[in-house]
Design a protein around this motif. Sequence first.
Motif, PDB file in Angstrom:
ATOM      1  N   THR A 225       0.818  -1.209   0.000  1.00 38.61           N
ATOM      2  CA  THR A 225       0.000   0.000   0.000  1.00 38.61           C
ATOM      3  C   THR A 225       0.854   1.263   0.000  1.00 38.61           C
ATOM      4  O   THR A 225       0.341   2.363  -0.262  1.00 38.61           O
ATOM      5  N   ASP A 226       2.156   1.130   0.287  1.00 40.58           N
ATOM      6  CA  ASP A 226       3.068   2.281   0.282  1.00 40.58           C
ATOM      7  C   ASP A 226       3.676   2.522  -1.093  1.00 40.58           C
ATOM      8  O   ASP A 226       4.387   3.511  -1.276  1.00 40.58           O
ATOM      9  N   ASP A 228       3.161   3.353  -4.950  1.00 37.66           N
ATOM     10  CA  ASP A 228       2.221   3.888  -5.943  1.00 37.66           C
ATOM     11  C   ASP A 228       2.846   3.728  -7.329  1.00 37.66           C
ATOM     12  O   ASP A 228       3.690   4.516  -7.747  1.00 37.66           O
ATOM     13  N   GLU A 230       1.449   4.016 -10.220  1.00 44.87           N
ATOM     14  CA  GLU A 230       0.976   5.000 -11.202  1.00 44.87           C
ATOM     15  C   GLU A 230       1.788   6.289 -11.125  1.00 44.87           C
ATOM     16  O   GLU A 230       2.195   6.851 -12.141  1.00 44.87           O
ATOM     17  N   LEU A 231       2.072   6.760  -9.901  1.00 48.58           N
ATOM     18  CA  LEU A 231       2.845   7.995  -9.725  1.00 48.58           C
ATOM     19  C   LEU A 231       4.347   7.743  -9.687  1.00 48.58           C
ATOM     20  O   LEU A 231       5.135   8.681  -9.796  1.00 48.58           O
ATOM     21  N   ARG A 235       6.078   5.631  -0.435  1.00 49.63           N
ATOM     22  CA  ARG A 235       5.826   6.420   0.771  1.00 49.63           C
ATOM     23  C   ARG A 235       6.381   5.675   1.982  1.00 49.63           C
ATOM     24  O   ARG A 235       5.957   4.560   2.270  1.00 49.63           O
ATOM     25  N   PRO A 281       7.388  10.889   0.995  1.00 48.83           N
ATOM     26  CA  PRO A 281       7.299  10.228  -0.307  1.00 48.83           C
ATOM     27  C   PRO A 281       8.639  10.339  -1.027  1.00 48.83           C
ATOM     28  O   PRO A 281       9.352  11.342  -0.902  1.00 48.83           O
TER      29      PRO A 281
END
Length: 590
Positions: A225-226, A228, A230-231, A235, A281
């Motif tokens: 979940t940390d 991403d 897509e980006l 995090r 991040p």
Amino acid sequence: MTRASAPKSRQPNGASSIYLGKDSRWHGRVTVGVKDDGTPDRRHVSRKTRAEVTKIVRELERQRDKGAVRKAGQSWTVETWLTHWVENIAAVHVSENTIDGYRVAVYHHLIPGLGAHRLEKLEAEHLERFYKKMQETGSAAGTAHQTHRTMRTALNEAVRRGHLTRNPATIAKAPRLEEDEVEPYSVEEVQRLLAEAGKHRNTARWVIALALGLRQGEVLGMQWTDVDFELGVIRVRRGRLRPRYQHGCGDRCGRKPGFCPQKVNIRRETKNVKSRAGQRPIGVPDELMDLLRQHKEDQARERALARDLWTEKGYVFTSPIGEPLNPNTDFHKWKDLLKSAEVRDGRLHDARHTAATVLLILGVSDAVVDAIMGWEPGKSARMRRRYQHLTSRVLKDTADKIGGLLWGVDSTQVSGGVVPDADRSPVPAEMMLHVARLGERRVPFLHREHADEVVAQWSEDWPDRTAEVEEWDRGRWERNGPSGARAVRDRMPERAVVFYARALFLTTGERESTTLPEQWAVPAWEFETDAYTSYPSVWRTVRLHGEGQEVEANARGTDKEAVEGAFAEACAQAVNRAQNPGKYGDTDDW
């Protein structure tokens, strides 16, 4: 009223008194405050002479007036106070990792060395002699310094609570601590580590450490979940804690809790990172994101293979059954990676120093560096000094700038490749590389004499192979040079004659006859990572794939006699391994 019956004069409430007792000794009583139950805290002293008692009474009165009288109650020793402090005070208010360090200092060092002292009698000289003795008996200066910091913290709390009037640990000289200069890994060493990491499970774990500089706990505590995708961002939110075990067998196994077959972890797996700056991040290179996608696919296959044994907790890096990785196991994997990549030994935290130094070389701004590394603004300058190391490349760039300022060389001409002399190469000398072409391999050098020497030696070792020096524009090399060989060498590489030995054994333990030589030797340079070694001897055994399931014994090294001895050990193990596959984990589906 007769003289004999006249009332005796008495001191007002709270005043000190001095009198001769029936025991023929002089006594003094001084009221210094109020006890916890509300009654007066009246201290008593006794001496042979009135003068002695008077002196002590006046000193108690001065301490009372300054508020420096030790609190009444339990008479602490160093042992009883440290035990009470670490278990009942510190354990409630500090993190699990911090309390582990406190307990080591208290139970392994301070109590055995100083525990019998009365707390109020402890002096700075006792501490200084103890620190010296620690180092004389083998403790590192860092261990002695950590012990001193623990004692200072514990005694500060004793002063705050009135059990001491002053802290001797703030007076004692702390052990001298000379911080070792950390040498970050070079670009070539990082490339070798990453190439070797690609052969192991959890490859991305080491890429993240070397490229992004995340702490060990931050990497091991990372969950999907940390990430991403897509980006292209990771995090950082939590850190992995070291497990703490207790017996699950009722203490019947006779082992330490960590080795109990039924051990139970009594500590939470992760905690939130300790500062707001630590929760951050981080932008991730596309190549690393691709590696994480591949890692997620590999983990899905492991999950399917483990079936009911898999415990889904969402961690990015796990054991083969889904549990978070143990930091101690992770540390040993790092050491194994260094050894197999034939890179000099170093701490796992040195990977973080390496990443910080790369950011310095790339000219990344301080604010961005602080955000990536997770440093708090008030401490960032000190942390940059500690973690970012001035490499030869940084020093050379600085020297060029100074030269331009003092002697008028236009740095834009150097960087742009503009040279007034038309007869000279359009590329400045400092932007040229001297590439030794050795067969199919190309090795770049900063200095021509190094390239020439390597080519001459290569021609002598391998007269039937290509060996020549090529001149490359540095920019062209960095764009088009062979992958994995772009790191430029500014020194002469090491060369060694490496001795090899190899044998195959059938499952019966008999030696298999082959047409290949059993022992041979070849010259190798340190950039030939598949052939070079600096060890006198190393050996291993491995069961081969295929129908025969033969066991191979091999050894190599720079010392012929040592290699022969190592080969004998390897052969002995290979025979045993061939005959006893289960003993070495060689299952039928191996």
